[in-house]
Design a protein around this motif. Structure first.
Motif, PDB file in Angstrom:
ATOM      1  N   TRP A  14      28.889  39.775  36.962  1.00 19.75           N
ATOM      2  CA  TRP A  14      29.533  41.100  36.951  1.00 19.75           C
ATOM      3  C   TRP A  14      29.451  41.808  38.284  1.00 19.75           C
ATOM      4  O   TRP A  14      30.374  42.555  38.642  1.00 19.75           O
ATOM      5  N   GLU A  15      28.381  41.594  39.060  1.00 14.05           N
ATOM      6  CA  GLU A  15      28.268  42.314  40.328  1.00 14.05           C
ATOM      7  C   GLU A  15      29.329  41.901  41.344  1.00 14.05           C
ATOM      8  O   GLU A  15      29.552  42.593  42.323  1.00 14.05           O
ATOM      9  N   LYS A  16      30.012  40.793  41.115  1.00 15.81           N
ATOM     10  CA  LYS A  16      31.120  40.393  41.994  1.00 15.81           C
ATOM     11  C   LYS A  16      32.463  40.910  41.480  1.00 15.81           C
ATOM     12  O   LYS A  16      33.513  40.639  42.058  1.00 15.81           O
ATOM     13  N   SER A  17      32.447  41.624  40.364  1.00 17.48           N
ATOM     14  CA  SER A  17      33.614  42.314  39.798  1.00 17.48           C
ATOM     15  C   SER A  17      34.804  41.413  39.454  1.00 17.48           C
ATOM     16  O   SER A  17      35.956  41.815  39.642  1.00 17.48           O
ATOM     17  N   PRO A  18      34.567  40.223  38.906  1.00 15.55           N
ATOM     18  CA  PRO A  18      35.725  39.417  38.508  1.00 15.55           C
ATOM     19  C   PRO A  18      36.521  40.067  37.377  1.00 15.55           C
ATOM     20  O   PRO A  18      37.708  39.794  37.219  1.00 15.55           O
ATOM     21  N   ASP A  19      35.869  40.962  36.629  1.00 10.16           N
ATOM     22  CA  ASP A  19      36.563  41.676  35.556  1.00 10.16           C
ATOM     23  C   ASP A  19      37.653  42.588  36.093  1.00 10.16           C
ATOM     24  O   ASP A  19      38.645  42.848  35.410  1.00 10.16           O
ATOM     25  N   VAL A  20      37.496  43.069  37.330  1.00  9.43           N
ATOM     26  CA  VAL A  20      38.541  43.908  37.930  1.00  9.43           C
ATOM     27  C   VAL A  20      39.816  43.093  38.098  1.00  9.43           C
ATOM     28  O   VAL A  20      40.912  43.572  37.815  1.00  9.43           O
ATOM     29  N   LEU A  21      39.684  41.838  38.530  1.00 16.95           N
ATOM     30  CA  LEU A  21      40.859  40.967  38.646  1.00 16.95           C
ATOM     31  C   LEU A  21      41.466  40.716  37.275  1.00 16.95           C
ATOM     32  O   LEU A  21      42.688  40.797  37.103  1.00 16.95           O
ATOM     33  N   ALA A  22      40.635  40.427  36.285  1.00 17.87           N
ATOM     34  CA  ALA A  22      41.144  40.173  34.939  1.00 17.87           C
ATOM     35  C   ALA A  22      41.895  41.390  34.402  1.00 17.87           C
ATOM     36  O   ALA A  22      42.989  41.263  33.846  1.00 17.87           O
ATOM     37  N   GLN A  23      41.338  42.568  34.593  1.00 17.44           N
ATOM     38  CA  GLN A  23      41.997  43.786  34.133  1.00 17.44           C
ATOM     39  C   GLN A  23      43.260  44.075  34.954  1.00 17.44           C
ATOM     40  O   GLN A  23      44.270  44.536  34.409  1.00 17.44           O
ATOM     41  N   ALA A  24      43.194  43.828  36.250  1.00 19.51           N
ATOM     42  CA  ALA A  24      44.355  44.073  37.116  1.00 19.51           C
ATOM     43  C   ALA A  24      45.547  43.232  36.683  1.00 19.51           C
ATOM     44  O   ALA A  24      46.688  43.716  36.688  1.00 19.51           O
ATOM     45  N   TRP A  25      45.291  41.994  36.281  1.00 21.91           N
ATOM     46  CA  TRP A  25      46.387  41.129  35.846  1.00 21.91           C
ATOM     47  C   TRP A  25      47.161  41.801  34.702  1.00 21.91           C
ATOM     48  O   TRP A  25      48.391  41.756  34.675  1.00 21.91           O
ATOM     49  N   HIS A  26      46.455  42.455  33.806  1.00 24.31           N
ATOM     50  CA  HIS A  26      47.115  43.126  32.677  1.00 24.31           C
ATOM     51  C   HIS A  26      47.987  44.294  33.131  1.00 24.31           C
ATOM     52  O   HIS A  26      48.936  44.663  32.438  1.00 24.31           O
ATOM     53  N   HIS A  27      47.682  44.873  34.296  1.00 21.94           N
ATOM     54  CA  HIS A  27      48.448  46.010  34.814  1.00 21.94           C
ATOM     55  C   HIS A  27      49.600  45.585  35.729  1.00 21.94           C
ATOM     56  O   HIS A  27      50.405  46.428  36.134  1.00 21.94           O
ATOM     57  N   PHE A  78      39.524  39.274  45.693  1.00 18.92           N
ATOM     58  CA  PHE A  78      38.065  39.336  45.636  1.00 18.92           C
ATOM     59  C   PHE A  78      37.611  40.793  45.547  1.00 18.92           C
ATOM     60  O   PHE A  78      37.388  41.457  46.558  1.00 18.92           O
ATOM     61  N   PRO A  79      37.487  41.312  44.328  1.00 17.31           N
ATOM     62  CA  PRO A  79      37.154  42.729  44.140  1.00 17.31           C
ATOM     63  C   PRO A  79      35.711  43.113  44.456  1.00 17.31           C
ATOM     64  O   PRO A  79      35.382  44.298  44.439  1.00 17.31           O
ATOM     65  N   SER A  80      34.850  42.159  44.748  1.00 11.94           N
ATOM     66  CA  SER A  80      33.429  42.449  44.926  1.00 11.94           C
ATOM     67  C   SER A  80      33.190  43.536  45.971  1.00 11.94           C
ATOM     68  O   SER A  80      33.799  43.536  47.040  1.00 11.94           O
ATOM     69  N   THR A  81      32.289  44.440  45.629  1.00  7.75           N
ATOM     70  CA  THR A  81      31.849  45.457  46.589  1.00  7.75           C
ATOM     71  C   THR A  81      30.385  45.238  46.960  1.00  7.75           C
ATOM     72  O   THR A  81      29.777  46.083  47.598  1.00  7.75           O
ATOM     73  N   THR A  82      29.824  44.101  46.560  1.00  8.54           N
ATOM     74  CA  THR A  82      28.412  43.832  46.822  1.00  8.54           C
ATOM     75  C   THR A  82      28.195  42.717  47.831  1.00  8.54           C
ATOM     76  O   THR A  82      27.050  42.417  48.156  1.00  8.54           O
ATOM     77  N   ALA A 104      34.754  47.349  50.656  1.00 10.04           N
ATOM     78  CA  ALA A 104      33.316  47.468  50.925  1.00 10.04           C
ATOM     79  C   ALA A 104      32.810  46.137  51.452  1.00 10.04           C
ATOM     80  O   ALA A 104      33.513  45.123  51.393  1.00 10.04           O
ATOM     81  N   GLY A 105      31.593  46.152  51.937  1.00 12.64           N
ATOM     82  CA  GLY A 105      30.881  44.934  52.284  1.00 12.64           C
ATOM     83  C   GLY A 105      31.669  43.930  53.083  1.00 12.64           C
ATOM     84  O   GLY A 105      32.373  44.278  54.026  1.00 12.64           O
ATOM     85  N   GLY A 106      31.556  42.669  52.678  1.00 15.98           N
ATOM     86  CA  GLY A 106      32.142  41.557  53.407  1.00 15.98           C
ATOM     87  C   GLY A 106      33.639  41.660  53.627  1.00 15.98           C
ATOM     88  O   GLY A 106      34.131  41.345  54.705  1.00 15.98           O
ATOM     89  N   SER A 107      34.371  42.110  52.623  1.00 15.49           N
ATOM     90  CA  SER A 107      35.828  42.203  52.795  1.00 15.49           C
ATOM     91  C   SER A 107      36.188  43.205  53.883  1.00 15.49           C
ATOM     92  O   SER A 107      37.089  42.968  54.687  1.00 15.49           O
ATOM     93  N   ARG A 108      35.485  44.314  53.931  1.00 13.58           N
ATOM     94  CA  ARG A 108      35.787  45.342  54.932  1.00 13.58           C
ATOM     95  C   ARG A 108      35.549  44.819  56.352  1.00 13.58           C
ATOM     96  O   ARG A 108      36.195  45.273  57.298  1.00 13.58           O
ATOM     97  N   PRO A 122      37.908  50.415  43.505  1.00 10.72           N
ATOM     98  CA  PRO A 122      37.509  49.600  42.346  1.00 10.72           C
ATOM     99  C   PRO A 122      38.457  49.639  41.141  1.00 10.72           C
ATOM    100  O   PRO A 122      38.254  48.885  40.202  1.00 10.72           O
ATOM    101  N   ALA A 123      39.487  50.453  41.160  1.00  7.11           N
ATOM    102  CA  ALA A 123      40.360  50.577  39.995  1.00  7.11           C
ATOM    103  C   ALA A 123      41.266  49.360  39.830  1.00  7.11           C
ATOM    104  O   ALA A 123      41.961  48.961  40.771  1.00  7.11           O
TER     105      ALA A 123
END
Length: 177
Positions: A14-27, A78-82, A104-108, A122-123
């Motif tokens: 969960w700390e890598k936020s893969p759920d954000v991608l899963a939820q984003a697909w629905h939107h 890659f939604p991770s902010t950690t 955040a973090g590595g992506s930034r 994160p939305a």
């Protein structure tokens, strides 16, 4: 089958936020034009499979397989902010993948918003917007792909170690003063 492949690479925690991608697909407006691929295993996998059963879950793969998977993809999400460094982001960019990453973090450290990818809060709705933008705009995806490849060329382990060693040296000297 003509769909664009949007790939997540990392441990499914969960700390890598893969759920954000899963939820984003629905939107997404264009979810019928993409295939989501999760590369990596972990405790979040079962719940993610329930959230987006249309996705492909490759599980944990040998590290040597990652370049081939990246090269077979169209966008790295890659939604991770950690992440602290974000190896997977640089590796994806080396394969020419534009990035839709957490701001955040590595992506930034690697992603220049609007140049080689997008940095997103994160939305899930925001991720969906930028994922749709890359699906809709072939020319933008191509230019970001080229920019991502160029960006990745400056990140080599020897240079990275020197940069971090210099940073640590500066921190030690400032603390000693």
């Amino acid at each position: 089958n003509g769909k664009l492949i949007l790939t997540f690479v990392g441990r499914l925690v969960w700390e890598k936020s893969p759920d954000v991608l899963a939820q984003a697909w629905h939107h997404m407006k264009h979810k019928d034009r993409v295939k989501i691929v999760f590369v990596g295993g972990g405790p979040a996998q079962r719940r993610l499979q329930a959230m987006v059963p249309q996705a492909t879950f490759l599980g944990q793969v040998p590290e040597s397989a990652i370049p081939r998977i990246d090269a077979s993809s169209d966008v790295f999400v890659f939604p991770s902010t950690t992440e602290t460094f974000g190896n997977v982001t640089v590796e994806a960019m080396a394969s020419g993948l534009p990035v839709v990453g957490g701001d955040a973090g590595g992506s930034r450290d690697f992603v220049q918003h609007g140049v080689n990818g997008f940095l997103v809060g994160p939305a899930p709705e925001a991720f969906a917007k930028f994922m749709d933008t890359l699906v809709e705009n072939d020319a933008l995806r191509t230019s970001m792909s080229e920019a991502a490849r160029e960006t990745s060329r400056v990140y080599r382990w020897d240079l990275t170690v020197r940069r971090y060693a210099s940073l640590y040296g500066q921190l030690i000297r400032s603390h000693a003063q």
